[in-house]
Design a protein around this motif. Structure first.
Motif, PDB file in Angstrom:
ATOM      1  N   ALA A 126       0.824  -1.210   0.000  1.00  0.00           N
ATOM      2  CA  ALA A 126       0.000   0.000   0.000  1.00  0.00           C
ATOM      3  C   ALA A 126       0.859   1.260   0.000  1.00  0.00           C
ATOM      4  CB  ALA A 126      -0.925   0.007   1.218  1.00  0.00           C
ATOM      5  N   LYS A 127       2.132   1.109   0.344  1.00  0.00           N
ATOM      6  CA  LYS A 127       3.046   2.253   0.372  1.00  0.00           C
ATOM      7  C   LYS A 127       4.018   2.220  -0.801  1.00  0.00           C
ATOM      8  CE  LYS A 127       3.034   2.030   5.439  1.00  0.00           C
ATOM      9  NZ  LYS A 127       3.867   1.766   6.631  1.00  0.00           N
ATOM     10  N   ALA A 128       4.205   1.037  -1.379  1.00  0.00           N
ATOM     11  CA  ALA A 128       5.179   0.879  -2.455  1.00  0.00           C
ATOM     12  C   ALA A 128       4.599   1.367  -3.775  1.00  0.00           C
ATOM     13  CB  ALA A 128       5.614  -0.578  -2.555  1.00  0.00           C
ATOM     14  N   SER A 129       5.424   1.368  -4.809  1.00  0.00           N
ATOM     15  CA  SER A 129       4.978   1.833  -6.117  1.00  0.00           C
ATOM     16  C   SER A 129       4.700   0.654  -7.035  1.00  0.00           C
ATOM     17  CB  SER A 129       6.019   2.770  -6.720  1.00  0.00           C
ATOM     18  OG  SER A 129       7.316   2.174  -6.675  1.00  0.00           O
ATOM     19  N   THR A 130       5.684   0.229  -7.808  1.00  0.00           N
ATOM     20  CA  THR A 130       5.417  -0.837  -8.784  1.00  0.00           C
ATOM     21  C   THR A 130       6.199  -2.118  -8.525  1.00  0.00           C
ATOM     22  OG1 THR A 130       7.100   0.130 -10.250  1.00  0.00           O
ATOM     23  CG2 THR A 130       4.790   0.778 -10.606  1.00  0.00           C
TER      24      THR A 130
END
Length: 233
Positions: free
Chosen positions: A34-38
């Motif tokens: 939920a905090k990370a990107s890809t």
């Protein structure tokens, strides 16, 4: 399900080491995603759990199996978000699709895997059953039932995964999920003498939003189902 924070603080073995299980790993993976990107790495997940990353492989054979479990949990949540009644088949399908898009967009590093991973889990099976059941309530049978299920599933998975990837990339550039997400990253720089049609609709293309088009695709499948049932009536 207990939160990952509760699980990590509540379970330690000898020497203060974190005690892991599949549930706590999945909860922490979703929290991190939920905090990370890809992308989501096992190393990052281990650090987030306060454990050696290799400990995760005692519960998951490899990263693919971990991602399958995480993706299946997102699918389970999407199915749980469907509140329309059994006979309201159109809204059941719309709610499932919208919830899937929301879950993938909120967890882009997991959502992007939807086009390459089959989870074989209960979440995936529940989603398939819901779609088949909804189209059956609509009146579809046989090949028509299978084709419309496959068409909807392909659209939802591929489009939601693509939107999730775009949302993740926007996060990397500091653009929040609260801002509208354009379908086309423009402008389209085209010579009007060679591409008159592109030039004539350039601004309209830039006004399109990914979620709106996603739901239009869902409604197109629903309308196809309605026409098919009417044709056999």
């Amino acid at each position: 399900m207990p939160t990952s924070t509760t699980r990590r603080r509540g379970g330690s073995g000898s020497g203060g080491k974190t005690r892991l299980d599949r549930e706590s790993i999945i909860a922490a993976g979703l929290e991190l995603a939920a905090k990370a990107s890809t992308s989501l790495s096992v190393r990052e997940l281990g650090a987030h759990l306060g454990a050696d990353p290799t400990a995760i492989y005692r519960h998951f054979r490899n990263k693919d199996q971990l991602m399958q479990a995480l993706l299946d949990e997102l699918t389970r949540r999407s199915v749980a978000a469907v509140t329309a009644g059994h006979d309201d088949w159109r809204n059941r399908l719309r709610q499932l699709a919208a919830a899937t898009l929301d879950e993938y967009s909120q967890h882009p590093s997991i959502g992007v895997e939807a086009t390459v991973l089959t989870t074989h889990g209960t979440g995936e099976l529940d989603a398939i059953e819901l779609m088949l059941e909804s189209f059956t309530v609509a009146g579809l049978t046989g090949d028509d039932l299978v084709r419309h299920y496959a068409l909807l599933a392909s659209h939802v998975l591929s489009s939601a995964a693509g939107i999730a990837r775009a949302r993740g990339e926007r996060r990397e550039h500091g653009i929040t999920d609260d801002e509208p997400s354009p379908w086309f990253d423009g402008p389209l720089l085209a010579d009007p003498r060679r591409y008159p049609l592109i030039t004539s609709i350039n601004t309209r293309l830039l006004d399109l939003e990914d979620r709106e088009l996603f739901m239009l695709g869902v409604d197109a499948v629903i309308q196809s189902a309605e026409r098919t049932v009417e044709a056999h009536a």
